[in-house]
Design a protein around this motif. Structure first.
Motif, PDB file in Angstrom:
ATOM      1  N   GLN A 411       9.524  40.908 -48.226  1.00 31.85           N
ATOM      2  CA  GLN A 411      10.206  39.949 -48.250  1.00 31.85           C
ATOM      3  C   GLN A 411      11.476  39.864 -49.178  1.00 31.85           C
ATOM      4  OE1 GLN A 411       8.325  36.496 -47.797  1.00 31.85           O
ATOM      5  NE2 GLN A 411       6.751  37.873 -46.606  1.00 31.85           N
ATOM      6  N   GLY A 464       8.465  31.159 -45.435  1.00 31.60           N
ATOM      7  CA  GLY A 464       8.602  31.653 -46.679  1.00 31.60           C
ATOM      8  C   GLY A 464       7.816  30.851 -47.804  1.00 31.60           C
ATOM      9  N   THR A 481      11.051  32.971 -51.294  1.00 31.97           N
ATOM     10  CA  THR A 481      11.003  34.202 -50.502  1.00 31.97           C
ATOM     11  C   THR A 481      10.955  33.826 -49.126  1.00 31.97           C
ATOM     12  OG1 THR A 481       8.666  34.343 -50.437  1.00 31.97           O
ATOM     13  CG2 THR A 481       9.382  35.556 -52.424  1.00 31.97           C
ATOM     14  N   PRO A 483      10.601  36.084 -45.002  1.00 28.95           N
ATOM     15  CA  PRO A 483      10.265  37.527 -44.617  1.00 28.95           C
ATOM     16  C   PRO A 483      11.591  38.137 -43.931  1.00 28.95           C
ATOM     17  CG  PRO A 483       9.298  35.739 -43.317  1.00 28.95           C
ATOM     18  CD  PRO A 483       9.882  35.078 -44.332  1.00 28.95           C
TER      19      PRO A 483
END
Ligand code: ADP
Length: 492
Positions: A411, A464, A481, A483
């Motif tokens: 991530q 995310g 975050t 990916p």
């Protein structure tokens, strides 16, 4: 304990000795009267009663005992001088064990009889104990059942008095009670209200809910049996538990059509208003930018033009947020996803914030020299939003840090840290919600409470996660975050 009743102490002595040698506890009485007094005070397993005694004889004593409810079941072993006494023995003595033994006493026979009576006495006692405990169990169950019925009665009258459609079911989901409203919407007491063909099938949904054991909250359109149009209702059902076990379910359908309509109108208004405001504002912005470019450095009105531009930009941001909000609400927020460099986006966003807020130091930490797949402008929007908030909510601490990095689980994480006012724990889960503003600081700082809501939607649509860590008075760290490799490229 065995009570030995005899007027001759030597007889008592010999009986007592035989019995105690065989571990039977004994008590003694030298007359019928004394025996009766003792029987009233203590409880005995057996009475060994001499028939021939001066004063009350053995039969009279036995007859009197048969009138005592407490003692009438104590077995009696008569000591009779001759077999002829035998015929009197059953006289007047209704229940309990009766037997006799003739004098002179054969110790073996005495012990045999005493043992039999003693065993009977113990079995009796055990039976009585079981009976008593069964009785108290039955009493307890009756009481609980009564209480349950009373509680169910109370619940039903409450459910009858509310304007909602209400019902209760057994633990396994079978409908047990419905209020009067139910029959205005459902064809029968056993079937659920009629729902819109496009909405969830309630019977099936109910099965799933009961199997999951978790509370249900569902918006569903139902209609009255005598009406054509469906109205939105909020179905809420909760399991009622005793300890960890579900004993029943209680549910209500609340008509929320009016609230839904109000929300629809509000969304429509926001959409129209922001569109209508956007067009003239774009023109104003263009003219002010033109003025700004053409005005001389020394011109005394330059300062006013620059200030106007800052305010116009703020207004523009607000309107853009409102437009985004109405796009989210109507499912029209589109994403133009393609590969882009995260470093480039970070650099641009930081540069923009540095220019807009020159008094603040924006510190870059970490590197994330990676290519992401997503909507570059939208990701930049999230970063700018986090940075703008960090500046806005840190009036006394002029440093903001932004850190980006790739985590071990693949991530990419971007974190924006400030040393500002911070957010109390109980607000932290709400601030990404629509129109949510922390009450304590809402008057001090301007805003609409939709920036983070839009950020959350953008991050969600990039598969995310987002969140905040914060301590009041110490500052906050907002992060998201996404990916590095999206799982499902076909979604884009
Ligand atoms: P707005 O800032 O326009 O009110 P946002 O959706 O951006 O709306 O933020 C929602 C709320 O979260 C803010 O009203 C504020 O109370 C809180 N908040 C957001 N960022 C911060 C921050 N960096 N520090 C403290 N509070 C914050």
């Amino acid at each position: 304990m065995i009570l030995i009743v005899d007027d001759k102490p030597e007889n008592i002595f010999s009986l007592k000795t035989i019995l105690e040698m065989h571990s039977f506890p004994t008590d003694t009485a030298l007359s019928g009267e004394e025996a009766l007094k003792k029987i009233l005070r203590k409880s005995y397993a057996l009475i060994i009663l001499d028939v021939q005694m001066p004063g009350m004889d053995g039969f009279e004593v036995a007859e009197t005992i048969s009138g005592y409810s407490k003692a009438r079941d104590i077995p009696i072993l008569f000591l009779s001088a001759a077999n002829t006494d035998k015929k009197f023995i059953t006289k007047g003595y209704s229940s309990g064990g009766l037997d006799y033994i003739t004098k002179p006493i054969d110790p073996d026979i005495l012990l045999l009889k005493v043992k039999t009576f003693y065993r009977l006495y113990e079995q009796n006692r055990e039976l009585n104990r079981i009976q008593a405990s069964l009785r108290s169990e039955i009493e307890f169950r009756k009481k609980v059942e009564g209480e349950l019925q009373e509680r169910a009665g109370e619940l039903h009258s409450i459910l009858e008095s509310i304007p909602q459609i209400a019902f209760t079911t057994s633990a396994d989901g079978k409908i047990e009670f419905v209020n009067e409203q139910w029959l205005n919407y459902a064809p029968s007491k056993q079937s659920f209200p009629l729902t819109h063909p496009d909405d969830a099938d309630l019977a099936r949904q109910w099965e799933r809910t009961v199997a999951s054991g978790k509370a249900l909250e569902l918006e569903v359109r139902v209609r009255r049996v005598d009406a054509e149009d469906y109205r939105f209702h909020l179905l809420r059902a909760i399991p009622i538990k005793e300890g960890d076990t579900i004993t029943k379910w209680v549910g209500t359908f609340t008509d929320i059509e009016d609230q839904k309509e109000a929300v629809r109108r509000k969304d429509e208004f926001i959409s129209i208003a922001s569109h209508e405001l956007k067009t003239p504002l774009t023109t104003i912005k263009a003219y002010v930018q033109l003025l700004d470019r053409n005005i001389g450095a020394e011109d005394p009105t330059r300062m006013y033009v620059e200030r106007t531009l800052v305010q116009v930009q703020k207004l523009d941001n607000l309107i853009v947020d409102l437009l985004d909000l109405s796009k989210i609400e109507s499912g029209r927020l589109k994403f133009n996803k393609k590969p882009f460099s995260l470093e480039g986006v970070l650099a641009d966003a930081v540069e923009m914030i540095r220019q807009t807020y020159p008094a603040y130091t924006i510190v870059r930490k970490g590197t994330a020299d990676v290519e992401l797949f997503g909507d570059e402008t939208r990701i930049e929007q999230v970063i700018i939003n986090y940075l703008t908030n960090a500046v806005k909510y840190s009036p006394d601490h002029k440093e903001v840090q932004i850190e980006a990095g790739v985590e071990s689980d693949g991530q990419v994480c971007v974190r924006v840290k400030d040393y500002g006012i911070g957010i109390r724990k109980d607000h932290q889960s709400d601030i990404f919600g629509k129109f949510y503003r922390v009450e304590e600081s809402a008057n001090r700082f301007q805003g609409l409470g939709i920036g983070l809501y839009i950020c959350a939607e953008i991050i969600r649509r990039h598969e995310g996660q987002y969140g905040v860590e914060s301590e009041p008075g110490q500052g906050s760290t907002f992060y998201f975050t996404v990916p590095l490799k999206p799982y499902n490229l076909s979604n884009y």
